[in-house]
Design an enzyme around this catalytic site. Structure first.
Site, mmCIF file in Angstrom:
data_model
loop_
_atom_site.group_PDB
_atom_site.id
_atom_site.type_symbol
_atom_site.label_atom_id
_atom_site.label_comp_id
_atom_site.label_asym_id
_atom_site.label_seq_id
_atom_site.Cartn_x
_atom_site.Cartn_y
_atom_site.Cartn_z
ATOM 1 N N CYS A 69 35.650 40.801 31.331
ATOM 2 C CA CYS A 69 36.447 41.526 32.100
ATOM 3 C C CYS A 69 36.686 43.089 31.830
ATOM 4 O O CYS A 69 36.914 43.079 30.319
ATOM 5 C CB CYS A 69 37.826 40.468 32.200
ATOM 6 S SG CYS A 69 39.152 41.608 32.627
ATOM 7 N N TYR A 202 36.481 47.420 43.227
ATOM 8 C CA TYR A 202 36.320 45.843 43.108
ATOM 9 C C TYR A 202 36.508 45.784 44.463
ATOM 10 O O TYR A 202 36.234 44.915 45.771
ATOM 11 C CB TYR A 202 37.403 45.552 42.544
ATOM 12 C CG TYR A 202 36.859 45.363 41.498
ATOM 13 C CD1 TYR A 202 36.049 44.377 40.562
ATOM 14 C CD2 TYR A 202 37.423 45.983 40.272
ATOM 15 C CE1 TYR A 202 35.599 43.518 39.427
ATOM 16 C CE2 TYR A 202 37.061 45.668 38.475
ATOM 17 C CZ TYR A 202 36.399 44.334 38.434
ATOM 18 O OH TYR A 202 35.879 44.538 37.248
#
Length: 350
Positions: A69, A202
């Site tokens: 992440c 994203y």
């Protein structure tokens, strides 16, 4: 029990995990709008460290994070750089392999039970904090293990809190990643980076319409061009020294070739932006950056993401990535010190 959990317990579904009653996560609020755009959920827990409720003290907090992440890697890099590793515990989590929707699990703890909190799943701590919580249980999450509650999951502010509120616990020679005289510039730059780089990629990867995909795609790569020009004549984003902003950019750049690109189809690589490529390698030479850049984890392939959107995998991933030694590539010195007025040093010391 969380502040709204009592009285609502009968409304939730539970599963038995090794004799423990674990609540199945409630249906998530959709992060895809009616036009197919990805709209990231708001951070629910934004407790301010240094308050009476959440005092800054050694041996009280643990940061749960994931090696894959980008938002998580920021926080552990900062903890490492500032010498906070003994003051703030850290533990990597991974997605559970159980069929139920239980989210992040403490797979690296003995018996998968985190010793500080007694929990097996991060969701348990989210529901301890707010029994009516309905969002994704996200990392990074800073948890007060005395109260077994999430204090802060605001990835945008978490590094700044570590850099400022935790300063009494910093190593005596810790770098100044958020200097007062540059605070406003860092805040403005961080906001721009989030909208145009960190989140834009994203928005492209999770897009559910062509329009949404190209908005994220063009915003991201146009911004890389801007940054590439900016870094032509200066070593780091704000001059001679690494700041909080550089950490935020680095964790995105480190994933471009090995992770993000396989979701986008044909796209530019990091080496197509020579100043950015040299800049990223310059940062990678710093042990704290290198220790928390897990290329193998970035490359882990999934058939779909956890929100249920199918990714578009590009053949480059299967043909090139498995045979590429990314740590070796990134370890080649970039010789960017010539752009600095203080060549031997990457950091400003307080």
């Amino acid at each position: 029990m969380g502040k709204t959990e009592m009285g609502k317990e009968h409304m939730a579904d539970y599963v038995d995990v090794n004799g423990r009653k674990i609540r199945i996560r409630t249906p998530e609020v959709s992060e895809i709008d009616e036009n197919g755009y990805f709209r990231r959920q708001s951070n629910a827990f934004t407790g301010h460290l240094g308050s009476k409720e959440h005092p800054v003290e050694k041996g009280r907090y643990i940061l749960f994070w994931s090696t894959g992440c980008a938002w998580s890697n920021r926080a552990v890099i900062v903890i490492d750089l500032l010498g906070l590793s003994e003051a703030v515990k850290t533990e990597a989590v991974d997605w559970t392999d159980r069929p139920e929707d239980l989210g992040w699990e403490f797979v690296h703890s003995p018996g998968h039970i985190n010793p500080e909190t007694g929990a097996q799943f991060l969701s348990e701590l989210y529901y301890n904090t707010d029994g009516d919580y309905k969002g994704r249980t996200t990392v990074p999450a800073l948890v007060d293990y005395r109260t077994k509650t999430v204090v802060n999951n605001d990835f945008q502010m978490l590094t700044v809190l570590l850099e400022t509120e935790f300063s009494p616990l910093h190593h005596p020679e810790a770098p100044d990643l958020y200097p007062v005289r540059q605070k406003d510039k860092i805040d403005r730059l961080n906001s721009w980076l989030y909208q145009n780089v960190n989140d834009a990629i994203y928005r492209a990867c999770f897009a559910r319409s062509v329009e949404a995909y190209y908005e994220g795609y063009h915003t991201f790569f146009d911004s890389l061009s801007v940054l590439n020009t900016c870094l032509e004549k200066q070593r780091f984003l704000l001059g001679d020294y690494i700041t909080d902003s550089d950490i935020r950019l680095f964790t995105t750049l480190a994933r471009l070739d090995i992770n993000y690109s396989r979701h986008l189809g044909p796209c530019p690589g990091l080496s197509d932006y020579p100043n950015l490529w040299d800049y990223a390698r310059d940062l990678y030479q710093v042990p704290a950056f290198r220790r928390h850049t897990h290329f193998q984890e970035f490359a882990a392939r999934q058939d779909s993401d956890r929100r249920g959107q199918n990714f578009r995998f590009h053949p480059y991933y299967d043909m090139v990535v498995p045979g590429t030694d990314f740590p070796e590539l990134w370890s080649v010195p970039a010789a960017r010190e010539k752009l600095s007025s203080d060549p031997p040093h990457r950091f400003m010391i307080k």
